[in-house]
Design an enzyme around this catalytic site. Structure first.
Site, mmCIF file in Angstrom:
data_model
loop_
_atom_site.group_PDB
_atom_site.id
_atom_site.type_symbol
_atom_site.label_atom_id
_atom_site.label_comp_id
_atom_site.label_asym_id
_atom_site.label_seq_id
_atom_site.Cartn_x
_atom_site.Cartn_y
_atom_site.Cartn_z
ATOM 1 N N GLY A 55 0.781 -1.237 0.000
ATOM 2 C CA GLY A 55 0.000 0.000 0.000
ATOM 3 C C GLY A 55 0.814 1.288 0.000
ATOM 4 O O GLY A 55 0.400 2.286 -0.579
ATOM 5 N N GLU A 110 3.998 4.144 6.120
ATOM 6 C CA GLU A 110 2.770 3.397 5.831
ATOM 7 C C GLU A 110 1.794 4.283 5.055
ATOM 8 O O GLU A 110 1.821 5.503 5.190
ATOM 9 C CB GLU A 110 2.097 2.968 7.139
ATOM 10 C CG GLU A 110 2.533 1.618 7.663
ATOM 11 C CD GLU A 110 1.924 0.454 6.891
ATOM 12 O OE1 GLU A 110 1.480 0.631 5.739
ATOM 13 O OE2 GLU A 110 1.892 -0.654 7.455
ATOM 14 N N ASP A 111 0.927 3.660 4.266
ATOM 15 C CA ASP A 111 -0.160 4.407 3.649
ATOM 16 C C ASP A 111 -1.248 4.680 4.677
ATOM 17 O O ASP A 111 -1.852 5.750 4.691
ATOM 18 C CB ASP A 111 -0.737 3.658 2.433
ATOM 19 C CG ASP A 111 -1.073 2.213 2.747
ATOM 20 O OD1 ASP A 111 -0.353 1.597 3.575
ATOM 21 O OD2 ASP A 111 -2.040 1.680 2.192
ATOM 22 N N ASP A 114 -4.380 1.726 10.675
ATOM 23 C CA ASP A 114 -5.790 1.412 10.944
ATOM 24 C C ASP A 114 -5.870 0.879 12.383
ATOM 25 O O ASP A 114 -5.998 1.655 13.328
ATOM 26 C CB ASP A 114 -6.237 0.399 9.887
ATOM 27 C CG ASP A 114 -7.727 0.193 9.827
ATOM 28 O OD1 ASP A 114 -8.362 0.203 10.891
ATOM 29 O OD2 ASP A 114 -8.267 -0.006 8.736
ATOM 30 N N LYS A 142 -6.423 6.231 11.325
ATOM 31 C CA LYS A 142 -7.805 6.144 11.826
ATOM 32 C C LYS A 142 -7.747 6.013 13.342
ATOM 33 O O LYS A 142 -7.682 4.898 13.869
ATOM 34 C CB LYS A 142 -8.491 4.898 11.260
ATOM 35 C CG LYS A 142 -8.751 4.901 9.775
ATOM 36 C CD LYS A 142 -9.517 3.611 9.439
ATOM 37 C CE LYS A 142 -9.761 3.437 7.981
ATOM 38 N NZ LYS A 142 -10.416 2.135 7.690
ATOM 39 N N PHE A 163 -13.945 3.028 5.090
ATOM 40 C CA PHE A 163 -13.187 2.205 4.144
ATOM 41 C C PHE A 163 -12.788 3.073 2.959
ATOM 42 O O PHE A 163 -13.637 3.578 2.231
ATOM 43 C CB PHE A 163 -14.014 1.009 3.674
ATOM 44 C CG PHE A 163 -13.248 0.134 2.723
ATOM 45 C CD1 PHE A 163 -12.071 -0.486 3.133
ATOM 46 C CD2 PHE A 163 -13.678 -0.047 1.424
ATOM 47 C CE1 PHE A 163 -11.343 -1.275 2.256
ATOM 48 C CE2 PHE A 163 -12.958 -0.847 0.543
ATOM 49 C CZ PHE A 163 -11.791 -1.460 0.957
ATOM 50 N N VAL A 164 -11.486 3.271 2.803
ATOM 51 C CA VAL A 164 -10.991 4.153 1.737
ATOM 52 C C VAL A 164 -10.071 3.393 0.785
ATOM 53 O O VAL A 164 -9.391 2.442 1.188
ATOM 54 C CB VAL A 164 -10.249 5.387 2.319
ATOM 55 C CG1 VAL A 164 -11.219 6.366 2.943
ATOM 56 C CG2 VAL A 164 -9.185 4.982 3.336
ATOM 57 N N ASP A 170 -5.912 -0.424 -1.583
ATOM 58 C CA ASP A 170 -6.648 -1.293 -2.507
ATOM 59 C C ASP A 170 -7.978 -1.785 -1.953
ATOM 60 O O ASP A 170 -8.238 -1.727 -0.748
ATOM 61 C CB ASP A 170 -5.798 -2.519 -2.855
ATOM 62 C CG ASP A 170 -5.718 -3.505 -1.699
ATOM 63 O OD1 ASP A 170 -5.338 -3.090 -0.587
ATOM 64 O OD2 ASP A 170 -6.059 -4.693 -1.895
ATOM 65 N N ARG A 176 -5.456 0.704 -6.475
ATOM 66 C CA ARG A 176 -4.216 1.325 -5.981
ATOM 67 C C ARG A 176 -3.756 2.448 -6.909
ATOM 68 O O ARG A 176 -3.066 3.368 -6.505
ATOM 69 C CB ARG A 176 -3.091 0.284 -5.886
ATOM 70 C CG ARG A 176 -3.328 -0.811 -4.874
ATOM 71 C CD ARG A 176 -2.032 -1.576 -4.642
ATOM 72 N NE ARG A 176 -2.231 -2.885 -4.056
ATOM 73 C CZ ARG A 176 -2.298 -3.143 -2.755
ATOM 74 N NH1 ARG A 176 -2.222 -2.152 -1.894
ATOM 75 N NH2 ARG A 176 -2.453 -4.380 -2.308
HETATM 76 C C1 PRP Z 1 -2.821 -2.290 4.813
HETATM 77 C C2 PRP Z 1 -1.988 -1.024 4.879
HETATM 78 C C3 PRP Z 1 -1.218 -1.184 6.163
HETATM 79 C C4 PRP Z 1 -2.135 -1.994 7.027
HETATM 80 C C5 PRP Z 1 -2.826 -1.101 8.008
HETATM 81 O O1 PRP Z 1 -2.057 -3.298 4.269
HETATM 82 O O2 PRP Z 1 -1.138 -0.912 3.765
HETATM 83 O O3 PRP Z 1 -0.010 -1.889 5.953
HETATM 84 O O4 PRP Z 1 -3.121 -2.592 6.166
HETATM 85 O O5 PRP Z 1 -3.750 -1.806 8.806
HETATM 86 P P1 PRP Z 1 -3.515 -2.079 10.329
HETATM 87 O O6 PRP Z 1 -3.140 -0.789 10.997
HETATM 88 O O7 PRP Z 1 -4.866 -2.581 10.782
HETATM 89 O O8 PRP Z 1 -2.454 -3.117 10.505
HETATM 90 P P2 PRP Z 1 -2.689 -4.654 3.657
HETATM 91 O O9 PRP Z 1 -2.580 -5.745 4.659
HETATM 92 O O10 PRP Z 1 -4.038 -4.389 3.102
HETATM 93 O O11 PRP Z 1 -1.671 -5.000 2.506
HETATM 94 P P3 PRP Z 1 -1.271 -4.065 1.295
HETATM 95 O O12 PRP Z 1 -0.348 -3.018 1.875
HETATM 96 O O13 PRP Z 1 -0.596 -4.974 0.359
HETATM 97 O O14 PRP Z 1 -2.536 -3.450 0.736
#
Ligand code: PRP
Length: 188
Positions: A55, A110-111, A114, A142, A163-164, A170, A176
């Site tokens: 991400g 990080e993107d 959460d 968040k 949910f964004v 993604d 993405r």
């Molecule tokens: C997403 C995002 C962070 C993580 C955040 O990754 O890129 O790495 O979730 O969530 P959290 O704070 O609840 O841990 P994802 O697992 O969707 O993989 P991706 O980066 O490949 O999209």
């Protein structure tokens, strides 16, 4: 390459999403974060940004370009969401960082933070490698979704528990490539 204007709504996997943060707003905030990092590391020395794939690839690239001075980049790859809309709560490590981090000034990028589990995991892993300093940056956070305590030094935007997608984020691996960030219409 001319910029492609971001539409106000998009459909992804049959669901409609509406514009939440437009490209100019995102880029303006990233420039501010880059200036802040530049100032913070002027005395310390060049930071190494560790983007958390997948991400964060887009934010990492833009954040790096917003830092005028020397900096390096490497990547960590994790998965916590799978293809679902909510975090699985289970962090899986898919690729470690290649760079030696001992004695380095590390910024984990990080993107989105959460639940905070992914950021917490990466920070804890990197802390064992004796970096000279360790900070965290995220484009989105968040606060209402936090399950673990994690201090983030550079935050682009605090957002509601929505949910964004887009700009690296993604929905089932799609979206993405969107230049802006969109929210699920029923939530927005
Ligand atoms: C997403 C995002 C962070 C993580 C955040 O990754 O890129 O790495 O979730 O969530 P959290 O704070 O609840 O841990 P994802 O697992 O969707 O993989 P991706 O980066 O490949 O999209």
């Amino acid at each position: 390459m001319p910029a492609v204007a971001a539409p106000d709504t998009v459909t992804c996997r049959g669901e409609r999403f509406q514009l939440y943060l437009d490209e100019d707003t995102i880029q303006a905030r990233i420039l501010e974060l880059g200036q802040q990092i530049e100032a913070d590391y002027a005395e310390l020395g060049p930071p190494i940004l560790i983007g958390v794939l997948n991400g964060a690839f887009m934010f990492t690239a833009d954040l790096m370009r917003a830092i005028p001075g020397d900096c390096e980049v490497d990547f960590y790859k994790l998965s916590s969401y799978g293809d679902a809309k909510t975090s699985s709560g289970q962090v899986t490590e898919l690729k470690d960082v290649d760079a030696k981090l001992e004695g380095r000034h590390v910024i984990v990028v990080e993107d989105i933070v959460d639940t905070g589990l992914s950021m917490r995991y990466v920070l804890d892993q990197i802390a064992t490698r004796n970096p000279a300093s360790l900070r965290a940056a995220t484009l989105l956070r968040k606060p209402d979704a936090a399950k673990v305590d994690v201090e983030v030094d550079y935050v682009g935007f605090d957002i509601d528990n929505l949910f964004v997608i887009g700009y690296g984020l993604d929905y089932g691996q799609l979206a993405r490539n969107l230049r802006a960030i969109y929210v699920l219409e029923e939530e927005g």
